[in-house]
Write a protein that holds these residues in place. Structure first.
Motif, short mmCIF file in Angstrom:
data_model
loop_
_atom_site.label_atom_id
_atom_site.label_comp_id
_atom_site.label_asym_id
_atom_site.label_seq_id
_atom_site.Cartn_x
_atom_site.Cartn_y
_atom_site.Cartn_z
N ALA A 168 40.09 44.40 45.11
CA ALA A 168 41.11 44.65 46.24
C ALA A 168 41.18 45.99 46.63
O ALA A 168 41.60 46.19 47.60
CB ALA A 168 42.39 44.23 45.70
N GLN A 169 40.67 46.78 45.70
CA GLN A 169 40.49 48.01 46.11
C GLN A 169 39.26 48.41 47.34
O GLN A 169 39.37 49.58 47.58
CB GLN A 169 40.28 49.14 44.77
CG GLN A 169 41.64 49.18 44.18
CD GLN A 169 41.27 49.65 42.60
OE1 GLN A 169 40.20 50.11 42.64
NE2 GLN A 169 42.32 49.46 41.83
N LEU A 204 41.28 39.17 36.12
CA LEU A 204 42.44 40.03 36.73
C LEU A 204 41.69 41.51 36.95
O LEU A 204 42.12 42.16 37.98
CB LEU A 204 43.50 39.95 35.87
CG LEU A 204 44.34 38.60 35.86
CD1 LEU A 204 45.62 38.91 35.00
CD2 LEU A 204 44.60 38.27 37.38
N MET A 205 40.94 42.09 35.87
CA MET A 205 40.49 43.51 36.21
C MET A 205 39.74 43.53 37.28
O MET A 205 39.81 44.34 37.99
CB MET A 205 39.89 43.84 34.79
CG MET A 205 39.45 45.26 34.78
SD MET A 205 37.91 45.61 35.48
CE MET A 205 36.77 44.97 34.22
N ASP A 244 39.63 41.48 39.86
CA ASP A 244 40.27 41.02 40.97
C ASP A 244 40.84 42.34 41.45
O ASP A 244 40.96 42.62 42.79
CB ASP A 244 41.51 40.03 40.92
CG ASP A 244 40.96 38.57 40.68
OD1 ASP A 244 39.78 38.37 41.23
OD2 ASP A 244 41.54 37.78 40.02
N GLU A 245 41.36 43.17 40.88
CA GLU A 245 41.87 44.47 41.25
C GLU A 245 40.83 45.34 41.69
O GLU A 245 40.98 45.90 42.78
CB GLU A 245 42.77 45.17 39.98
CG GLU A 245 43.74 44.50 39.44
CD GLU A 245 44.40 45.18 38.31
OE1 GLU A 245 43.72 46.15 37.70
OE2 GLU A 245 45.36 44.62 37.66
#
Length: 372
Positions: free
Chosen positions: A351-352, A344-345, A347-348
């Motif tokens: 996304a940025q 998840l980390m 993935d974030e």
């Protein structure tokens, strides 16, 4: 990080079915060929020179007939025994000439098969029988035939060849060449392990872990793993490292676990490379060395290990240790995610990215995945 016992549980489903490596079949070295004695014929002694009728100088003394000239053979006397003929050269003991494995190594499997058949029939050579089992099992130089492979392995095993015992056990476990028979397989594994075969000791340890053939016994499994690990088996070194790391069957000892991980990593075990890299990065049981850790993670990532790819991505994206390289790190994140290792980390962080950088990451990941 996933614990190692599940990894061992996974090995129970595949390592027991592994075929023995052909390179393990070693044949005897060639026997030295004795040099044949040289039987030289006797050379006739030249007659002494006659003196000149009117010598201008004192004549040379006549040679003593009782003393043969150097290099001349002594004349035979009546009653002398005739010289014995030189013995013929000893024949080459073909049972000791390593022709079979030489042909096998060069890929001349039909030749290896013919030579091994002759040695097995003429000399009852267990190594040649094991080679025949390997050729039939792998279908090299002859049509694959598991029953015939099992037959040759059986004959060699009964003559005491530890590699044949191991190979026969693998066939019995998998049900190839006959009905599956775990008890018979365990018996041959135990015999092979007793003769010092590290692969047999490792697989026998797995049987003590799964609790189907024997009652589960982690202490006995640890003893067998130690035998195989001491012999340099990297899979056993990695498995025993997890035992020491978690205190399974042995007293917990993180330093000993890291030493075993290091040995297995140096031998090329990818799982051990990842575990040892994490220990180096965190300084767990060994001095901290982030540069060496990242190098090992990169090596394992390039061998398509998803955990190594994920850990390398985290290190590169955060810049904790090596210089930060977000695009390279996120490339490895995308690659590891295709193998089911989500994060998840990361993935974030992905996304940025702006559209241009995201396109670079996706393109690099596709290039890697397409090159596999």
């Amino acid at each position: 990080m996933k614990t190692a016992l599940p990894a061992i549980a996974t090995l129970l489903g595949c390592a027991l079915l592994a075929q023995p490596a052909p390179a393990q079949i070693s044949l005897s070295p060639p026997a030295p060929i004795p040099a044949a004695p040289q039987n030289r014929p006797a050379q006739p002694r030249p007659a002494p020179a006659k003196p000149a009728a009117k010598p201008l100088a004192p004549p040379k003394p006549k040679p003593d007939a009782s003393k043969p000239k150097p290099g001349a053979a002594t004349a035979k006397k009546p009653g002398d025994k005739p010289a014995e003929p030189a013995p013929p050269p000893e024949p080459i003991d073909e049972s000791r000439v390593d022709l079979v494995f030489g042909a096998y190594q060069r890929g001349h499997y039909k030749t290896a098969f013919d030579l091994a058949t002759r040695r097995a029939e003429d000399y009852s050579d267990p190594k040649a029988m094991t080679m025949l089992g390997e050729l039939y099992s792998a279908g090299l130089g002859v049509k694959r035939d598991y029953p015939k492979a099992a037959e040759w392995y059986q004959r060699a095993a009964e003559l005491g060849d530890r590699e044949a015992m191991f190979a026969l056990a693998m066939l019995r476990l998998s049900g190839r060449g006959g009905p599956a028979n775990r008890e018979d397989a365990a018996r041959w594994l135990a015999s092979s392990a007793k003769l010092g075969n590290p692969k047999a000791a490792y697989n026998l340890a797995l049987l003590y872990l799964d609790g189907q053939t024997f009652p589960q016994d982690t202490r006995r499994a640890a003893e067998l793993l130690r035998l195989a690990a001491d012999a340099g088996n990297p899979e056993a070194q990695y498995a025993l490292a997890t035992f020491y790391k978690e205190g399974t069957g042995v007293e917990k000892n993180v330093e000993q676990a890291v030493r075993l991980l290091q040995a297995a990593a140096l031998a090329g075990n990818i799982d051990a490379e990842v575990e040892y890299a994490i220990a180096l990065y965190n300084g767990t049981g060994t001095p901290k060395n982030e540069a060496a850790a990242v190098a090992l993670l990169r090596k394992a990532a390039r061998q398509n290990n998803p955990i190594a790819q994920n850990r390398l991505a985290r290190v590169l994206v955060t810049g904790n240790g090596p210089p930060e390289d977000r695009l390279e790190g996120l490339k490895w994140h995308v690659i590891s995610k295709t193998a089911g290792k989500g994060d998840l980390m990361l993935d974030e962080a992905l996304a940025q990215l702006n559209a241009e950088d995201r396109a670079k990451v996706d393109g690099a990941a596709r290039k890697w995945l397409g090159a596999k």
